[in-house]
Design a protein around this motif. Structure first.
Motif, mmCIF file in Angstrom:
data_model
loop_
_atom_site.group_PDB
_atom_site.id
_atom_site.type_symbol
_atom_site.label_atom_id
_atom_site.label_comp_id
_atom_site.label_asym_id
_atom_site.label_seq_id
_atom_site.Cartn_x
_atom_site.Cartn_y
_atom_site.Cartn_z
ATOM 1 N N VAL A 212 0.845 -1.185 0.000
ATOM 2 C CA VAL A 212 0.000 0.000 0.000
ATOM 3 C C VAL A 212 0.882 1.237 0.000
ATOM 4 C CG1 VAL A 212 -0.177 -0.076 2.526
ATOM 5 C CG2 VAL A 212 -1.871 1.215 1.201
ATOM 6 N N THR A 213 0.440 2.242 -0.743
ATOM 7 C CA THR A 213 1.112 3.540 -0.767
ATOM 8 C C THR A 213 0.153 4.590 -0.225
ATOM 9 O OG1 THR A 213 2.502 2.991 -2.671
ATOM 10 C CG2 THR A 213 2.127 5.324 -2.241
ATOM 11 N N GLY A 214 0.612 5.368 0.753
ATOM 12 C CA GLY A 214 -0.163 6.479 1.292
ATOM 13 C C GLY A 214 0.182 7.747 0.530
ATOM 14 N N LEU A 215 -0.836 8.353 -0.083
ATOM 15 C CA LEU A 215 -0.600 9.472 -0.993
ATOM 16 C C LEU A 215 -1.423 10.684 -0.578
ATOM 17 C CD1 LEU A 215 0.834 10.212 -3.710
ATOM 18 C CD2 LEU A 215 -1.284 9.534 -4.862
ATOM 19 N N ASN A 216 -0.745 11.803 -0.332
ATOM 20 C CA ASN A 216 -1.391 13.090 -0.130
ATOM 21 C C ASN A 216 -0.511 14.144 -0.790
ATOM 22 O OD1 ASN A 216 -2.824 15.314 0.646
ATOM 23 N ND2 ASN A 216 -2.911 14.802 2.833
ATOM 24 N N ARG A 217 -0.641 14.181 -2.125
ATOM 25 C CA ARG A 217 0.209 14.999 -3.003
ATOM 26 C C ARG A 217 1.645 14.486 -3.069
ATOM 27 N NH1 ARG A 217 -2.683 19.632 -4.469
ATOM 28 N NH2 ARG A 217 -4.441 20.073 -3.097
ATOM 29 N N GLN A 218 2.123 13.939 -1.969
ATOM 30 C CA GLN A 218 3.421 13.277 -1.914
ATOM 31 C C GLN A 218 3.224 11.853 -1.408
ATOM 32 O OE1 GLN A 218 5.449 15.883 0.888
ATOM 33 N NE2 GLN A 218 6.571 16.852 -0.772
ATOM 34 N N VAL A 219 4.225 11.011 -1.633
ATOM 35 C CA VAL A 219 4.208 9.690 -1.025
ATOM 36 C C VAL A 219 4.620 9.841 0.434
ATOM 37 C CG1 VAL A 219 5.291 7.410 -0.973
ATOM 38 C CG2 VAL A 219 4.662 8.429 -3.169
ATOM 39 N N LEU A 220 3.716 9.490 1.346
ATOM 40 C CA LEU A 220 4.001 9.624 2.773
ATOM 41 C C LEU A 220 4.461 8.314 3.383
ATOM 42 C CD1 LEU A 220 1.125 11.992 3.919
ATOM 43 C CD2 LEU A 220 3.406 12.545 3.070
ATOM 44 N N PHE A 221 4.055 7.196 2.801
ATOM 45 C CA PHE A 221 4.570 5.898 3.237
ATOM 46 C C PHE A 221 4.267 4.864 2.164
ATOM 47 C CE2 PHE A 221 0.340 6.283 5.270
ATOM 48 C CZ PHE A 221 -0.309 5.190 4.713
ATOM 49 N N GLU A 222 4.977 3.747 2.219
ATOM 50 C CA GLU A 222 4.756 2.651 1.280
ATOM 51 C C GLU A 222 5.314 1.376 1.880
ATOM 52 O OE1 GLU A 222 7.248 1.106 -1.217
ATOM 53 O OE2 GLU A 222 5.585 -0.242 -1.683
ATOM 54 N N GLY A 223 4.547 0.289 1.811
ATOM 55 C CA GLY A 223 5.011 -0.968 2.358
ATOM 56 C C GLY A 223 3.883 -1.963 2.520
ATOM 57 N N PRO A 224 4.121 -3.081 3.212
ATOM 58 C CA PRO A 224 3.062 -4.053 3.501
ATOM 59 C C PRO A 224 1.978 -3.402 4.362
ATOM 60 C CG PRO A 224 5.248 -4.978 3.926
ATOM 61 C CD PRO A 224 5.436 -3.516 3.725
ATOM 62 N N PRO A 225 0.694 -3.650 4.087
ATOM 63 C CA PRO A 225 -0.380 -2.959 4.805
ATOM 64 C C PRO A 225 -0.321 -3.103 6.321
ATOM 65 C CG PRO A 225 -1.269 -4.048 2.877
ATOM 66 C CD PRO A 225 0.166 -4.475 2.984
ATOM 67 N N SER A 239 -4.162 14.347 7.675
ATOM 68 C CA SER A 239 -4.092 15.677 8.276
ATOM 69 C C SER A 239 -4.050 16.743 7.190
ATOM 70 C CB SER A 239 -2.862 15.793 9.178
ATOM 71 O OG SER A 239 -1.669 15.792 8.404
ATOM 72 N N THR A 240 -4.314 17.979 7.582
ATOM 73 C CA THR A 240 -4.336 19.081 6.622
ATOM 74 C C THR A 240 -2.939 19.384 6.088
ATOM 75 O OG1 THR A 240 -6.212 20.041 7.814
ATOM 76 C CG2 THR A 240 -5.052 21.473 6.260
ATOM 77 N N HIS A 241 -1.939 19.263 6.945
ATOM 78 C CA HIS A 241 -0.558 19.553 6.549
ATOM 79 C C HIS A 241 0.315 18.337 6.863
ATOM 80 C CE1 HIS A 241 -1.681 23.720 5.876
ATOM 81 N NE2 HIS A 241 -2.208 23.762 7.091
ATOM 82 N N PRO A 242 0.238 17.294 6.020
ATOM 83 C CA PRO A 242 1.014 16.078 6.315
ATOM 84 C C PRO A 242 2.505 16.317 6.181
ATOM 85 C CG PRO A 242 0.087 15.973 4.107
ATOM 86 C CD PRO A 242 -0.497 17.198 4.754
ATOM 87 N N LYS A 243 3.261 15.548 6.949
ATOM 88 C CA LYS A 243 4.713 15.614 6.896
ATOM 89 C C LYS A 243 5.256 14.351 6.243
ATOM 90 C CE LYS A 243 5.002 18.301 11.196
ATOM 91 N NZ LYS A 243 5.553 18.324 12.562
ATOM 92 N N ALA A 244 6.200 14.524 5.325
ATOM 93 C CA ALA A 244 6.813 13.368 4.680
ATOM 94 C C ALA A 244 7.572 12.542 5.713
ATOM 95 C CB ALA A 244 7.757 13.806 3.565
ATOM 96 N N VAL A 245 7.366 11.218 5.641
ATOM 97 C CA VAL A 245 8.070 10.307 6.547
ATOM 98 C C VAL A 245 8.747 9.241 5.743
ATOM 99 C CG1 VAL A 245 6.479 10.716 8.471
ATOM 100 C CG2 VAL A 245 5.994 8.890 6.836
ATOM 101 N N GLY A 246 9.615 8.498 6.387
ATOM 102 C CA GLY A 246 10.333 7.443 5.692
ATOM 103 C C GLY A 246 9.410 6.331 5.251
ATOM 104 N N SER A 247 9.694 5.727 4.081
ATOM 105 C CA SER A 247 8.878 4.655 3.550
ATOM 106 C C SER A 247 9.521 3.323 3.868
ATOM 107 C CB SER A 247 8.710 4.787 2.031
ATOM 108 O OG SER A 247 8.050 5.969 1.702
ATOM 109 N N ASP A 248 8.678 2.310 4.031
ATOM 110 C CA ASP A 248 9.151 0.949 4.198
ATOM 111 C C ASP A 248 9.277 0.335 2.826
ATOM 112 O OD1 ASP A 248 9.636 -1.655 4.694
ATOM 113 O OD2 ASP A 248 7.907 -2.023 5.982
ATOM 114 N N ARG A 249 10.479 0.184 2.342
ATOM 115 C CA ARG A 249 10.700 -0.331 0.986
ATOM 116 C C ARG A 249 11.044 -1.814 0.983
ATOM 117 N NH1 ARG A 249 8.780 3.652 -2.460
ATOM 118 N NH2 ARG A 249 9.395 5.679 -1.643
ATOM 119 N N SER A 250 10.776 -2.499 2.070
ATOM 120 C CA SER A 250 11.128 -3.911 2.157
ATOM 121 C C SER A 250 10.325 -4.748 1.195
ATOM 122 C CB SER A 250 10.881 -4.408 3.567
ATOM 123 O OG SER A 250 9.529 -4.306 3.934
#
Length: 250
Positions: A212-225, A239-250
């Motif tokens: 699953v990829t979490g998308l709010n104009r940017q990729v905020l996370f990605e990985g196994p659900p 949230s109204t002003h999401p912050k970019a966080v590290g993605s799980d690329r495993s």
């Protein structure tokens, strides 16, 4: 086991989004989107309304201009791409039956001439798979929202795609329709179809998607659900002003 079986399990393409951006006027719809979709996987996209999910799949389908690189890595010759929209907009007063709609969507022959012999068996099979075989002569306008969604799923089966894009296919489905969808999703997975699936039902994503990829104009996370859909990440995603966080690329 035959030699051909492993090939069937990699029929769908891998997809790479590399810093894909989309701007309409002065509004940034997508901002340097980068993630991969594995071939033959069920990959869900989640996020708030207006977060760019539909724009991303329209970009994937070649319907919107973009910056950056978008690559479909087919295992052989490029295959077929299927698309199931979120809803069907039409005049409910039209005397269009389910068969008429399927003919209009799935064959070159004009729908008013009826189903062609070439396509009729595939249409019958598709409607049977979604539980709409007994309502082929019903007017589309007389169907419930869930029944119309099943018909949309049926047209997405013809011809059989190797890449299938689904825009909230469960939005109008009742419990029986959701079970039909889950069976279809399992069939596509076993056939090696690459499925890109926009969905708001996070419980369904956890149960049915591989990544699953979490998308709010940017990729905020990605990985196994199970790992990616943590309460903290979901709170940030919506949230109204999401912050970019590290993605799980495993």
């Amino acid at each position: 086991m035959t030699i051909a079986e492993p090939l069937a399990l990699s029929a769908g393409p891998g997809i790479e989004f590399d810093r894909v951006s989309l701007t309409l006027g002065r509004t940034a719809i997508l901002d340097r989107i980068s993630f991969n979709i594995r071939p033959g996987s069920v990959h869900a996209l989640v996020g708030p309304n207006g977060g760019g999910k539909s724009s991303l799949i329209k970009t994937l389908l070649g319907q919107m201009p973009h910056q950056g690189r978008l690559c479909l890595d087919w295992p052989g010759e490029p295959g077929l791409i299927g698309y199931v929209p979120q809803a069907l907009e039409f005049d409910r007063g039209l005397p269009m039956t389910v068969d008429d709609f399927m003919a209009a969507m799935c064959q070159r022959r004009p729908a008013f001439l009826g189903l062609s012999r070439k396509v009729a068996p595939a249409i019958g099979e598709a409607l049977e798979r979604v539980g709409m075989q007994d309502k082929r002569k019903r007017r589309m306008g007389a169907l419930s929202g869930g029944e119309r969604q099943r018909v949309l799923l049926a047209q997405g089966l013809i011809p059989a795609p190797q890449l299938l894009v689904l825009d909230e296919p469960m939005s109008a489905l009742d419990e029986a329709g959701a079970q039909v969808f889950e069976r279809l999703l399992n069939d596509w997975r076993q056939a090696g179809v690459t499925v890109v699936w926009i969905e708001h039902d996070l419980a369904a994503v956890k149960r049915l998607a591989e990544r699953v990829t979490g998308l709010n104009r940017q990729v905020l996370f990605e990985g196994p659900p199970d790992e990616a859909l943590s309460p903290e990440r979901l709170l940030n995603l919506f949230s109204t002003h999401p912050k970019a966080v590290g993605s799980d690329r495993s």
